[in-house]
Scaffold this active site. Sequence first.
Site, PDB file in Angstrom:
ATOM      1  N   ASP A  30      -8.788  -3.750  -3.944  1.00  0.00           N
ATOM      2  CA  ASP A  30      -9.459  -2.742  -3.112  1.00  0.00           C
ATOM      3  C   ASP A  30     -10.629  -2.081  -3.835  1.00  0.00           C
ATOM      4  O   ASP A  30     -11.399  -1.339  -3.223  1.00  0.00           O
ATOM      5  CB  ASP A  30      -8.460  -1.671  -2.666  1.00  0.00           C
ATOM      6  N   ARG A  53      -7.807  -9.734  12.167  1.00  0.00           N
ATOM      7  CA  ARG A  53      -7.264 -10.096  10.846  1.00  0.00           C
ATOM      8  C   ARG A  53      -6.053 -11.021  10.965  1.00  0.00           C
ATOM      9  O   ARG A  53      -5.305 -10.959  11.936  1.00  0.00           O
ATOM     10  CB  ARG A  53      -6.922  -8.809  10.072  1.00  0.00           C
TER      11      ARG A  53
HETATM   12  C1  S3P Z   1      -1.831  -3.083   0.470  1.00  0.00           C
HETATM   13  C2  S3P Z   1      -1.999  -4.353  -0.011  1.00  0.00           C
HETATM   14  C3  S3P Z   1      -3.313  -5.015  -0.168  1.00  0.00           C
HETATM   15  C4  S3P Z   1      -4.454  -4.004  -0.111  1.00  0.00           C
HETATM   16  C5  S3P Z   1      -4.285  -3.022   1.016  1.00  0.00           C
HETATM   17  C6  S3P Z   1      -2.979  -2.243   0.870  1.00  0.00           C
HETATM   18  C7  S3P Z   1      -0.466  -2.528   0.584  1.00  0.00           C
HETATM   19  O1  S3P Z   1      -3.492  -5.944   0.885  1.00  0.00           O
HETATM   20  O2  S3P Z   1      -5.677  -4.656  -0.004  1.00  0.00           O
HETATM   21  O3  S3P Z   1      -5.352  -2.104   1.034  1.00  0.00           O
HETATM   22  O4  S3P Z   1      -0.319  -1.297   0.766  1.00  0.00           O
HETATM   23  O5  S3P Z   1       0.492  -3.304   0.476  1.00  0.00           O
HETATM   24  P1  S3P Z   1      -2.975  -7.490   0.746  1.00  0.00           P
HETATM   25  O6  S3P Z   1      -1.505  -7.469   0.674  1.00  0.00           O
HETATM   26  O7  S3P Z   1      -3.487  -8.157   1.990  1.00  0.00           O
HETATM   27  O8  S3P Z   1      -3.626  -7.993  -0.498  1.00  0.00           O
END
Ligand code: S3P
Length: 424
Positions: free
Chosen positions: A309, A118
Amino acid sequence: MSKRFQESGEVLRVPGDKSITHRALMLASLAPGRSVVRGALTSLDARSTARVLRGLGTRISPLRGGAMISVDGRERFRTPTRRLDCGNSGTTARLMLGLLAAHHFRSTLTGDASLRGRPMRRITEPLVAMGAHVHGTGERLPLTIEGGDLVASRWTLPVASAQIKSALLLAAAVAHVPLELDEPAPSRDHTERMLRRFGFVIGQGAGRLQFEPSGRFHPAVFDVPGDPSSAAFLLAGALLAGLSGLSVGGVGCNPSRTGFLAVLRRMGAPVTIDDPIDLGGEPVGTMTVGASPLAGTTVPASEVPALIDEIPVLACLAARAEGITRFEGVAELRVKESDRLTLLAQNLTAIGGDAHVEGDDLVVTGSTRPLAGRVVTAHDHRIAMAFQILGLSRGCAIQVDDPASAAVSFPGFADQVEILRRRQ
Ligand code: S3P
């Protein structure tokens, strides 16, 4: 005919919020003294954060379901003696990079195969601009970061991401430097809410966050609400199983997380929120859904950050809705725990549904014909759970290649699905 779920007055519960649990464990670790985390998620991802924090000198009691977690924090982390393994958890890796950017020692973070694939540059680039040192390109894990003397900074986030935003806010909070962030769109704001509890001032307006390092971490009681992302699976399950009146209680209702409720309503599902309370600065309530036929809808890109999500389970619902559902501008799905955009389209097609990717959009056409077959999850917990929920729909026979991956975020998921199945 729909069956009334609530006749017994039963209200389901979901495990603690994943995003809030990560943040509570992290902030408690930097508050000198004993903090307590109540209602914490104890899933594999939460354990990854606890493991990394223990590797940095924090004492954390075992993460067991239902147990209160005690955290003995310190002003500063200790130099780790080994690599810090973030497992499958992107939030652990990215937010920890922010905290480590403000510590004057070297540490190496790694993770499982999915996490090692990632993108991390979106975090390392601004942290380097703030004054941290990152060895190598900073593109992917494993990567080594060495904290520096951070300076006041301004940064424009390339995507609406709470992980990037939180990493930078946490770096600035530990280093006690001001920070300005421009966001393309608002994302979940749990970090801001928690930092404000410790006296940090975060001004907000016209797409800009202005952080003042005015606070200090002190031991506290952190209350974690139920995870709305987990509740979404049960609400969707009730709709697909034709159960009316399913309630999930004690769930976080932070508007930066509940975009899926607006989509459910547009699809025709009656959803209500009752018993609203404030829990440690987060809105919490009971979500109830009634049975209803579903219709397709368009989810514009502007709605995506508040339901990012939930797209896997919404896409599975869309496969049983009348007409077309289009999720616009969902390119970020390509860099989640798996390439969710491709996997959703491929799996829905493989089981006899109708879905495809058009540019950065996911387009799902619903049907009532039986859907059957084996789903490839790439060990992605949300893909695995979404298709198990789709399996509750009448006439569907769906096998998932790794149902156990639900343990990443939703311990007890299989038992909850069983409850829904038995009520059908
Ligand atoms: C999260 C932010 C989101 C989400 C992840 C949890 C967090 O990701 O998809 O499951 O706890 O800040 P991104 O910041 O990459 O959108």
